[in-house]
Scaffold this active site. Structure first.
Site, PDB file in Angstrom:
ATOM      1  N   ASP A   1       0.703  -1.356  -0.165  1.00 29.17           N
ATOM      2  CA  ASP A   1      -0.458   0.133   0.236  1.00 29.17           C
ATOM      3  C   ASP A   1       0.677   1.193  -0.022  1.00 29.17           C
ATOM      4  OD1 ASP A   1       0.591  -0.789   2.171  1.00 29.17           O
ATOM      5  OD2 ASP A   1      -0.808   0.670   3.784  1.00 29.17           O
TER       6      ASP A   1
ATOM      7  N   GLU B   1      11.028  -9.792  -1.924  1.00 25.23           N
ATOM      8  CA  GLU B   1      12.369  -8.414  -2.083  1.00 25.23           C
ATOM      9  C   GLU B   1      12.909  -9.196  -1.691  1.00 25.23           C
ATOM     10  OE1 GLU B   1       9.379  -8.440  -0.228  1.00 25.23           O
ATOM     11  OE2 GLU B   1       8.180  -7.182  -0.444  1.00 25.23           O
TER      12      GLU B   1
ATOM     13  N   HIS C   1       0.628  -0.011  10.689  1.00 31.89           N
ATOM     14  CA  HIS C   1       0.685  -1.065   9.737  1.00 31.89           C
ATOM     15  C   HIS C   1       2.376  -1.149   9.531  1.00 31.89           C
ATOM     16  CE1 HIS C   1      -0.556  -0.308   5.928  1.00 31.89           C
ATOM     17  NE2 HIS C   1       0.065  -1.450   5.689  1.00 31.89           N
ATOM     18  N   HIS C   2       3.213  -2.599   9.630  1.00 30.64           N
ATOM     19  CA  HIS C   2       4.532  -2.547   9.204  1.00 30.64           C
ATOM     20  C   HIS C   2       5.500  -1.327   9.956  1.00 30.64           C
ATOM     21  CE1 HIS C   2       2.903  -5.181   5.701  1.00 30.64           C
ATOM     22  NE2 HIS C   2       2.305  -3.635   4.943  1.00 30.64           N
TER      23      HIS C   2
ATOM     24  N   GLY D   1      28.812 -13.973  -0.623  1.00 32.60           N
ATOM     25  CA  GLY D   1      28.035 -15.516  -0.970  1.00 32.60           C
ATOM     26  C   GLY D   1      27.407 -15.416  -0.292  1.00 32.60           C
TER      27      GLY D   1
ATOM     28  N   ASP E   1      21.869 -27.269  -5.924  1.00 34.21           N
ATOM     29  CA  ASP E   1      20.431 -27.607  -5.436  1.00 34.21           C
ATOM     30  C   ASP E   1      19.723 -26.851  -4.356  1.00 34.21           C
ATOM     31  OD1 ASP E   1      22.349 -29.534  -3.705  1.00 34.21           O
ATOM     32  OD2 ASP E   1      21.087 -30.978  -4.272  1.00 34.21           O
TER      33      ASP E   1
ATOM     34  N   ASN F   1      22.459 -32.990  -5.795  1.00 35.76           N
ATOM     35  CA  ASN F   1      23.642 -33.255  -4.900  1.00 35.76           C
ATOM     36  C   ASN F   1      23.311 -34.012  -3.861  1.00 35.76           C
ATOM     37  OD1 ASN F   1      24.045 -31.293  -4.023  1.00 35.76           O
ATOM     38  ND2 ASN F   1      26.586 -31.541  -4.554  1.00 35.76           N
TER      39      ASN F   1
ATOM     40  N   GLY G   1      21.936 -31.957  -1.177  1.00 37.01           N
ATOM     41  CA  GLY G   1      22.404 -30.833  -0.306  1.00 37.01           C
ATOM     42  C   GLY G   1      23.741 -29.851  -0.262  1.00 37.01           C
TER      43      GLY G   1
ATOM     44  N   GLU H   1      29.642 -27.437   1.774  1.00 38.46           N
ATOM     45  CA  GLU H   1      29.342 -27.157   3.384  1.00 38.46           C
ATOM     46  C   GLU H   1      30.383 -28.729   4.186  1.00 38.46           C
ATOM     47  OE1 GLU H   1      29.333 -24.293   4.257  1.00 38.46           O
ATOM     48  OE2 GLU H   1      27.140 -23.591   4.387  1.00 38.46           O
TER      49      GLU H   1
HETATM   50  C1  LIG Z   1      22.125 -16.417   2.613  1.00 38.93           C
HETATM   51  C2  LIG Z   1      22.729 -18.468   2.738  1.00 38.93           C
HETATM   52  N1  LIG Z   1      22.810 -18.907   4.180  1.00 38.93           N
HETATM   53  C3  LIG Z   1      23.537 -19.740   4.316  1.00 38.93           C
HETATM   54  C4  LIG Z   1      25.727 -19.990   3.375  1.00 38.93           C
HETATM   55  C5  LIG Z   1      26.055 -20.913   4.092  1.00 38.93           C
HETATM   56  N2  LIG Z   1      25.740 -21.602   2.942  1.00 38.93           N
HETATM   57  C6  LIG Z   1      26.501 -21.632   1.815  1.00 38.93           C
HETATM   58  S1  LIG Z   1      27.272 -22.752   0.888  1.00 38.93           S
HETATM   59  C7  LIG Z   1      25.979 -24.076   1.802  1.00 38.93           C
HETATM   60  C8  LIG Z   1      25.470 -24.973   0.676  1.00 38.93           C
HETATM   61  C9  LIG Z   1      25.421 -25.119  -0.981  1.00 38.93           C
HETATM   62  O1  LIG Z   1      24.824 -26.420  -1.344  1.00 38.93           O
HETATM   63  P1  LIG Z   1      24.196 -26.485  -3.384  1.00 38.93           P
HETATM   64  O2  LIG Z   1      23.618 -24.799  -3.296  1.00 38.93           O
HETATM   65  O3  LIG Z   1      23.251 -26.694  -2.951  1.00 38.93           O
HETATM   66  O4  LIG Z   1      25.556 -26.845  -3.642  1.00 38.93           O
HETATM   67  P2  LIG Z   1      27.065 -27.862  -3.859  1.00 38.93           P
HETATM   68  O5  LIG Z   1      27.988 -27.299  -3.062  1.00 38.93           O
HETATM   69  O6  LIG Z   1      25.871 -28.900  -3.309  1.00 38.93           O
HETATM   70  O7  LIG Z   1      26.955 -27.905  -5.241  1.00 38.93           O
HETATM   71  C10 LIG Z   1      25.727 -22.810   2.148  1.00 38.93           C
HETATM   72  C11 LIG Z   1      24.076 -23.271   3.637  1.00 38.93           C
HETATM   73  C12 LIG Z   1      24.890 -19.089   2.750  1.00 38.93           C
HETATM   74  N3  LIG Z   1      26.039 -19.007   2.153  1.00 38.93           N
HETATM   75  N4  LIG Z   1      24.172 -18.059   2.023  1.00 38.93           N
HETATM   76 MG   LIG Z   2      24.207 -29.006  -3.515  1.00 41.13          MG
END
Ligand SMILES: Cc1ncc(C[n+]2csc(CCOP(=O)(O)OP(=O)(O)O)c2C)c(N)n1
Ligand SMILES: [Mg+2]
Length: 569
Positions: free
Chosen positions: A32, A55, A118-119, A411, A438, A465, A467, A471
């Site tokens: 709004d 956003e 609000h907000h 990053g 992913d 893969n 996850g 990490e």
């Molecule tokens: C906003 C945010 N939250 C958490 C992270 C920590 N982080 C860095 S890389 C990553 C995972 C990436 O996984 P994916 O995109 O599946 O790449 P893969 O290594 O599996 O190819 C995470 C959670 C981040 N960089 N940014």
């Molecule tokens: Mg992955």
């Protein structure tokens, strides 16, 4: 106000100034408090509205747009909007990207009369979001009818000159009020140099370069932001100096140029790149901002007498030159230095080893995947990298005239999907390739719907893969906290647009992938590649392992048996 003036509605003037600054699209989410400005956008036909799903994605899109276009903008609504966008705007600050974040905010009437709205935090104060943005912007203001004409220009010019984001609150009850504004268009002039400082600075650098046996240039992201790549290559050509980039500046320098050396990242660089940079007797570094992720975990070691040039200042030995601009310094150097013809030519270091040819029917591995991708790249592509094993892209050799977009310093995962929407909007006729995991994709996947809605035709390479593999190299090789839900990724284009013509693929073998890569680029191509959760490229694993040492220290849990994905496993 000097010069001729005219009367204009505040909202119309803001849109006019954005257009004059080269902004043709506005990303964001309606609310709004910003609808009155959105109606002005419709009525005036100035900018094109690109509504996003949230956003955060709007802030990523404005950033991608700005990298391609020179300046980008987003429009959000009071409180909920700016705080959703602040991660992306923080990224623009970290990565030096000029983005204008406009928040349609509570009416001045409510501030004057102390009316709760609000907000807001419902605590009778109004400055929370302006204050929050003080941490992530070069300038900010709440517009009023008295300050709007001046502040709009100040903020846009600050973003453009400093290559940093700015934040403005536009109270919802002033968009349709008339003020006096300049008739002349906004002049995006770079700040003037001090002539003596500029002359002395150029003479000092030219003296060093002329006396040097092996001058070299090292480029960080600011060379791209201040758009001096062509000046740098002209200089490199004139004095026969090799040019290396750090990861954050991947793609800024044409990698097919005979003067391009490779990526410098301390001990993580090819030997020839490292030796050339570290033993140069006159290294000119452009906007160098070392981080662990761009310096091979702090193994970078620049010569002590490196000349550091930035957007608006230069350090040479004990001397610091202010009131100079990077472009003027480089132009002056090109003019001042004689052409060198007798320096031995250097050849760029080979890109990361591609590995042996894999058996076509074997399960897809990271090594085979990136080898195939290297062959798929072509001149003029726009490449996006998100965080994760897709960082391998940084080691591939880019054809001529490619643009590389990534959030290397900041990053933030999911960035590349939003940035893709933004840069597609700015340059729809180029071929755009997104490389993402992913886990990162799940953060901002909805924006695929906006990309489809506007008929864009990118190629999306998603690694499934299971996850957060990158990490797992820090901690939690097989822990469930690094797993993500297994979406049917390749079905999403049809979920997000029922009548989509996107071509989607699920790839499990090398020969599957080879076949997909011959698909014509006349519609969106979405490639979901299935890989093992513990298959990580050596460079990524090594960097994650080192990162764990830095993050958790010698007593950290990373040393416990089997808790960390290691190179040898
Ligand atoms: C906003 C945010 N939250 C958490 C992270 C920590 N982080 C860095 S890389 C990553 C995972 C990436 O996984 P994916 O995109 O599946 O790449 P893969 O290594 O599996 O190819 C995470 C959670 C981040 N960089 N940014
Ligand atoms: Mg992955």
């Amino acid at each position: 106000m000097s010069g001729p003036t005219q009367r204009m509605l505040i909202g119309d003037f803001l849109l006019r100034r954005l257009e004059e600054a080269g902004v043709r699209h506005l990303f964001g989410v309606p609310g709004d408090y910003n609808l009155a400005l959105l109606q002005q956008l419709e009525d005036t036909g100035t900018l094109k509205w690109i509504g996003t799903c949230n956003e955060l994605n709007a802030s990523y899109a404005a950033d991608g747009y700005a990298r391609m276009n020179g300046l980008g903008a987003l429009l959000v609504t009071n409180g909920v909007g700016p705080l959703s966008a602040i991660n992306g705007v923080g990224g623009s600050y970290s990565e030096h990207v000029p983005v204008i974040c406009i928040s349609g905010s509570i009416p001045l009437r409510s501030i004057d009369r102390g009316l709760g709205m609000h907000h807001t935090m419902a605590d009778g104060t109004w400055d929370h979001f302006l204050n929050a943005y003080a941490q992530v912007t070069a300038a900010r203001a709440r517009l009023t009818p008295r300050n709007a004409a001046g502040e709009i220009d100040r903020l846009i010019l600050t973003a453009w000159r400093e290559k940093l984001p700015v934040y403005m609150e536009l109270p919802s009850d002033i968009t349709h009020l008339e003020i006096e504004v300049p008739t002349a268009p906004l002049n995006l002039a770079a700040p003037a140099c001090d002539p003596e400082r500029l002359r002395s600075c150029i003479a000092a650098i030219a003296g060093r370069v002329s006396a040097a046996r092996a001058p070299a240039i090292l480029v960080d992201a600011d060379a791209g932001r201040f758009a001096v790549a062509s000046e740098l290559m002209e200089l490199a050509g004139k004095v026969q100096a090799p040019v290396a980039v750090i990861n954050a500046a991947k793609g800024v320098i044409d990698e097919t140029s005979p003067h391009y050396l490779g990526v410098y990242a301390g001990k993580a660089s090819a030997a020839q790149v490292r030796e050339t940079i570290e033993s140069s007797d006159c290294l000119l570094a452009i906007g160098y901002r070392p981080l662990e992720v761009t310096t091979g975990d702090f193994t970078a070691s620049l010569p002590a007498d490196t000349i550091h040039a930035r957007g608006f200042s230069v350090d040479i030995g004990d001397d610091n030159y202010q009131a100079v601009t990077l472009r003027q310094v480089l132009r002056g150097l090109i003019d001042a230095l004689p052409r060198v013809t007798d320096r031995a030519p250097r050849h760029a270091a080979a890109a990361a080893a591609a590995g042996a040819h894999a058996d076509g029917s074997a399960g897809l591995t990271q090594a085979a995947y990136w080898q195939a991708i290297q062959g798929y790249l072509r001149a003029g592509d726009v490449l996006y990298v998100d965080n994760g094993t897709s960082f391998v892209l940084l080691g591939l050799r880019l054809p001529a005239n490619c643009t590389f977009i990534g959030s290397i310093n900041w990053g933030s995962i999911g960035y590349a999907v939003g940035a893709l929407l933004g840069a597609l909007t700015a340059a729809p006729d180029r071929r755009h390739l997104l490389f993402i995991g992913d886990g990162s994709f799940q953060v901002s996947a909805q924006e695929l719907s906006t990309i489809l809605r506007h008929d864009h035709k990118p190629v999306i390479f998603l690694i499934n893969n299971g996850g957060y593999t990158i990490e797992r190299g820090y901690l939690g090789k097989t822990e469930s906290y690094n797993d993500v839900a297994n979406w049917a990724y390749a079905d999403l284009p049809r979920v997000f647009r029922r009548d989509t013509s996107a071509r989607t693929f699920v790839v499990r073998t090398v020969s599957d992938l080879q076949e997909v890569l011959s698909t014509p680029n006349d519609t969106m191509i979405f490639v979901e590649s299935i890989m093992d959760s513990c298959d990580a490229p050596a460079a990524v694993t090594m960097s994650s392992n080192k990162g764990a040492e830095l993050d958790y220290g010698p007593r950290g849990p990373q040393h416990r048996e089997g808790l960390q994905l290691r190179r040898s496993t």
